[in-house]
Design a protein around this motif. Structure first.
Motif, short mmCIF file in Angstrom:
data_model
loop_
_atom_site.label_atom_id
_atom_site.label_comp_id
_atom_site.label_asym_id
_atom_site.label_seq_id
_atom_site.Cartn_x
_atom_site.Cartn_y
_atom_site.Cartn_z
N ASN A 539 -23.66 -29.61 -45.19
CA ASN A 539 -23.66 -30.02 -46.59
C ASN A 539 -25.07 -30.35 -47.08
OD1 ASN A 539 -20.90 -29.73 -46.53
ND2 ASN A 539 -20.46 -31.93 -46.41
N LEU A 540 -25.83 -31.04 -46.24
CA LEU A 540 -27.21 -31.39 -46.61
C LEU A 540 -28.03 -30.13 -46.85
CD1 LEU A 540 -29.66 -33.30 -46.89
CD2 LEU A 540 -29.88 -33.21 -44.39
N LYS A 579 -27.00 -12.48 -47.94
CA LYS A 579 -25.55 -12.54 -47.75
C LYS A 579 -24.83 -12.36 -49.08
CE LYS A 579 -25.45 -16.58 -45.57
NZ LYS A 579 -26.83 -16.97 -45.24
N PRO A 580 -23.71 -11.63 -49.10
CA PRO A 580 -22.96 -11.44 -50.35
C PRO A 580 -22.40 -12.77 -50.85
CG PRO A 580 -21.70 -10.61 -48.48
CD PRO A 580 -23.08 -10.93 -47.96
N VAL A 581 -22.17 -12.85 -52.14
CA VAL A 581 -21.71 -14.11 -52.72
C VAL A 581 -20.37 -14.53 -52.16
CG1 VAL A 581 -20.53 -13.09 -54.71
CG2 VAL A 581 -21.58 -15.37 -54.90
N ASP A 582 -19.56 -13.57 -51.68
CA ASP A 582 -18.27 -13.91 -51.09
C ASP A 582 -18.43 -14.82 -49.88
OD1 ASP A 582 -16.99 -12.46 -53.01
OD2 ASP A 582 -16.55 -10.72 -51.74
N ALA A 588 -19.25 -22.32 -48.43
CA ALA A 588 -19.93 -23.42 -49.11
C ALA A 588 -18.98 -24.58 -49.36
CB ALA A 588 -20.52 -22.93 -50.43
N ASP A 589 -19.55 -25.78 -49.39
CA ASP A 589 -18.78 -26.97 -49.73
C ASP A 589 -18.54 -27.02 -51.24
OD1 ASP A 589 -17.64 -29.63 -49.00
OD2 ASP A 589 -19.25 -30.33 -50.30
N GLN A 681 -27.95 -21.07 -41.68
CA GLN A 681 -27.13 -20.39 -42.68
C GLN A 681 -27.65 -20.60 -44.10
OE1 GLN A 681 -22.63 -20.72 -41.47
NE2 GLN A 681 -23.63 -22.65 -40.98
N TRP A 682 -28.34 -21.73 -44.33
CA TRP A 682 -28.79 -22.10 -45.68
C TRP A 682 -30.30 -21.97 -45.85
CZ3 TRP A 682 -24.42 -22.29 -48.19
CH2 TRP A 682 -23.27 -22.73 -47.52
#
Length: 752
Positions: A539-540, A579-582, A588-589, A681-682
């Motif tokens: 989440n952070l 990465k695709p928006v899907d 995503a949170d 991932q982020w």
């Protein structure tokens, strides 16, 4: 020995004359010493009487004020312990007091006249003349923002590093930070310049944002290069080889970290001018890079730092792994570069399955099969590699078959002995490249967190870095601080002086930046979280990734998208890591904001092709007063050996959260890998991930006191890093008999 008297005026005191900093004499006044001690201890859990009692300088005629002050610093450092960690801040304040007094003596004032400081330093050539774009009234207004009390926030390690490494002669800390902020804002519209300068200054001075070493060290000086990370590619011809060496020297001169990919260079025993068995391979050219790093010593500050990357299929890979050992031909050794292996998924699959691997000569493959293997990754690489293996003995003569797992064991052996080679996962990194429409990424940078497209002789990866200091941030601070961090780096691109044309061209075409973080261990400890709280960590970093990406989109509205935006994955609605928006709608949170951001980027563009990258920050974190990067602290409290003795090192919240700081020297590294994979991932570029393995018995297996870590345990951890999507492995550290210590100068050429 004479200790401080409890009275301020005794016959003894009246007999002692003290030499002040300007050389004049004065009678000893104990009350002045006591006032400094009280000031240094104010607001801290440190009793000034205890420090007074420890003063052991001989108070005799001719004692200097500096001797008294240095003795107080030494006493404070000796009092520092895990139960009394605040004494390191007392020592830091006393060090700053020395700086204040020296500056007062040398120039006649401290913080009272910032306008005069700027004017005189521009005139003497110490400061960049662009500071004079601000009027005298604006400089006086900026000077009013300075809060000298912020100088008291540094512990001893941070205060010493700040003054030794970053400050110019007769310069105080807040002057340096304010001057950086003003220069970073100089490209803003005139009516907004002071607004952004003040926001930049407060974020930097309050240590919410850390500027990378090249920015903090070079920004104020004329014609300084501000970029941290560079990657250049060496082509397989004499002209480009020596151009590459020259470019590496130019980067090193300005304090940048250099990555050089040599995978195109023909192997040992290959053809030269039609003659077989004439090539000396990659090692002689690496040795030239090695000697360049030594010769071009970053303006005398330290030796240059160059990582040389080689694809794992190259025929010279075995000698590459041996080039830092003591045995063998010393003419083919390179002890001062940092070796890096470029690892494909196909190789890792064969390691896992214990299959054979083929080492080949890129020149023969290029000439006979028309394949430039170094440019390929993913399915294209796998198809070409199968074609190459099918051509063995028929068309290709220069090759070697080896078991992939045996080769990986050689790699691991070198890592345990030397900490290197770094491992850079080529397919994982290129799959996340938003600019696949224009090329490929050949390897990682010096600290294994920043990379983008490279073309030998045309484009050299160039990146500008800063970091969010999570130890000084709360969750609600992130939108504002992420905006400031991204804006600072985009402005840096406009005011830097890249060292050569391929760097200039890359800077303008891709506008690559890297907002990183430090102090994650502090952020977790304050909240009583551990590195196993993967959802909270996710989440952070989701928030950090979102706010930084959104800011770059907003900057594109204001200033335009980066020139290579059309055709990029960003232009197709893909987001972080291509990465695709899907993916974001699933993982995503806060899902809806990512869908809206994707639509906005397609409509307005994005200012920077790469936005986030997490550097190691080993030394910078000491100045910032937090733990380094995103890794657990090595130890909750230890003494680091410096040139002038030992210095206490501890996290900022150690006293109130002692047990919530896990020690990396005893932490299962599988936990670290899972946490870094979660963050990755982020983060759209990379994360400098060091792995630390304790080889002592019973550390990881308390139920089996006689059991120690085995090679298979390390192997499983390295494999897990690849399988879970980590993009690189930086140093592999080992702990034996608790002897490991962090080096003050680790990776100082890049982000630090």
């Amino acid at each position: 020995m004479q200790t401080l008297s409890t009275t301020t005026d005794t016959p003894f005191n009246r007999q002692i004359q003290v030499i002040r900093r300007d050389g004049s004499l004065t009678l000893l006044d104990v009350s002045r010493i006591r006032a400094v001690v009280n000031w240094a201890c104010e607001g801290l859990d440190a009793n000034p009487i205890t420090l007074e009692a420890g003063l052991t300088t001989r108070l005799k005629n001719g004692v200097t004020t500096r001797e008294i002050q240095d003795n107080l610093i030494g006493c404070a450092l000796e009092l520092c312990s895990p139960s009394d960690p605040d004494w390191r801040y007392v020592a830091g304040r006393l060090h700053i007091w020395n700086l204040w007094k020296d500056t007062l003596v040398s120039r006649g004032y401290q913080y009272e006249d910032y306008c005069q400081t700027v004017t005189s330093k521009v005139k003497s050539g110490q400061y960049d003349a662009r500071l004079l774009k601000y009027t005298p009234d604006q400089l006086r207004e900026a000077g009013s923002w300075i809060n000298p009390q912020w100088d008291k926030d540094y512990d001893y390690a941070g205060a010493v590093l700040l003054t030794k490494r970053y400050l110019l002669p007769e310069e105080l800390p807040q002057e340096a930070l304010l001057s950086c902020a003003l220069l970073l804002a100089v490209v803003e519209a005139p009516e907004k310049r002071m607004f952004w300068a003040q926001k930049f200054y407060k974020a930097i001075a309050l240590r919410q944002i850390s500027l990378a070493t090249p920015i903090l060290a070079n920004l104020r000086i004329p014609n300084g290069s501000l970029s941290s990370c560079f990657i250049i590619g060496m082509d397989d011809n004499l002209e480009n080889i020596f151009d590459t060496i020259k470019d590496a020297a130019r980067i090193s001169k300005n304090g940048g970290g250099v990555g050089v990919n040599v995978s195109r260079i023909r192997a040992t025993g290959s053809w030269v001018m039609g003659k077989p068995n004439a090539s000396g391979g990659v090692i002689p050219w690496i040795k030239l890079l090695n000697d360049t790093a030594i010769a071009v010593n970053q303006g005398g500050r330290r030796a240059g730092a160059i990582t040389v990357s080689l694809d794992v299929w190259h025929l010279d890979i075995l000698e590459f792994l041996e080039m830092q050992t003591e045995n063998g031909d010393q003419r083919r050794k390179a002890y001062d570069i940092f070796p890096q292996l470029v690892i494909s998924d196909e190789f890792m699959r064969r390691v896992r399955n214990c299959e054979n691997w083929t080492l080949i000569d890129p020149y023969e493959v290029r000439v006979k099969l028309g394949i430039e293997l170094s440019e390929l990754w993913g399915e294209e690489f796998e198809s070409a590699y199968q074609k190459i293996e099918a051509s063995l003995d028929y068309e290709l003569k220069l090759y070697k078959r080896i078991n992939a797992r045996e080769l990986f064991k050689n790699i691991m052996r070198s890592q345990v002995e030397t900490g290197m080679p770094y491992l850079w996962f080529k397919d994982t990194s290129n799959a996340a490249n938003p600019n696949q429409h224009e090329g490929y990424i050949p390897g990682g940078n010096l600290c294994q967190e920043s990379w983008s497209n490279v073309k030998p002789g045309e484009l050299a990866h160039t990146c500008n870095l800063n970091s969010l200091n999570l130890s000084n941030l709360d969750w609600q601070d992130l939108p504002n601080i992420c905006e400031i961090a991204v804006r600072i780096l985009d402005n840096t691109i406009e005011i830097t002086h890249p060292p050569f044309q391929a760097s200039i061209d890359h800077n303008q075409r891709y506008r690559t930046i890297g907002v990183g973080v430090m102090g994650l261990a502090d952020w977790l400890a304050k909240r009583r979280f551990s590195y196993s709280h993967l959802q909270e960590i996710s989440n952070l970093f989701e928030d950090i990734g979102f706010y930084c990406t959104k800011t770059s989109m907003e900057l594109s509205k204001e200033r335009g998208a980066y020139p290579a935006f059309a055709g990029s994955s960003w232009s197709q609605g893909k987001l972080i890591g291509a990465k695709p928006v899907d993916w974001f709608l699933t993982h995503a949170d806060d899902k809806q904001r990512w869908k809206e951001l994707s639509e906005d980027i397609q409509k307005y563009g994005i200012r920077n092709s790469h936005i986030t990258a997490i550097a190691p920050n080993t030394s910078s974190s000491l100045v910032q007063g937090c733990t380094a990067s995103v890794l657990p602290c090595y130890s909750r409290f230890f003494y680091d050996k410096w040139a002038k003795g030992t210095v206490p090192i501890a996290p900022p919240f150690i006293k109130e959260n002692f047990w919530f700081y896990p020690e990396n020297k005893t932490l299962d590294q599988q936990i670290v890998v899972k946490a870094v994979a979660t963050m990755q991932q982020w983060i759209d570029t990379g994360i400098s991930m060091e792995l630390m393995f304790n080889l002592n018995q019973g550390v990881y297996f308390p139920e089996e006191p006689a059991r120690s870590l085995k090679a298979k345990d390390i192997f499983d951890t390295l494999m897990a890093a690849w399988e879970q999507g980590c993009k690189a492995i930086y140093y592999v550290r080992t702990v034996q008999r608790d002897s490991f210590q962090e080096s003050e100068d680790a990776c100082t050429a890049c982000a630090n």
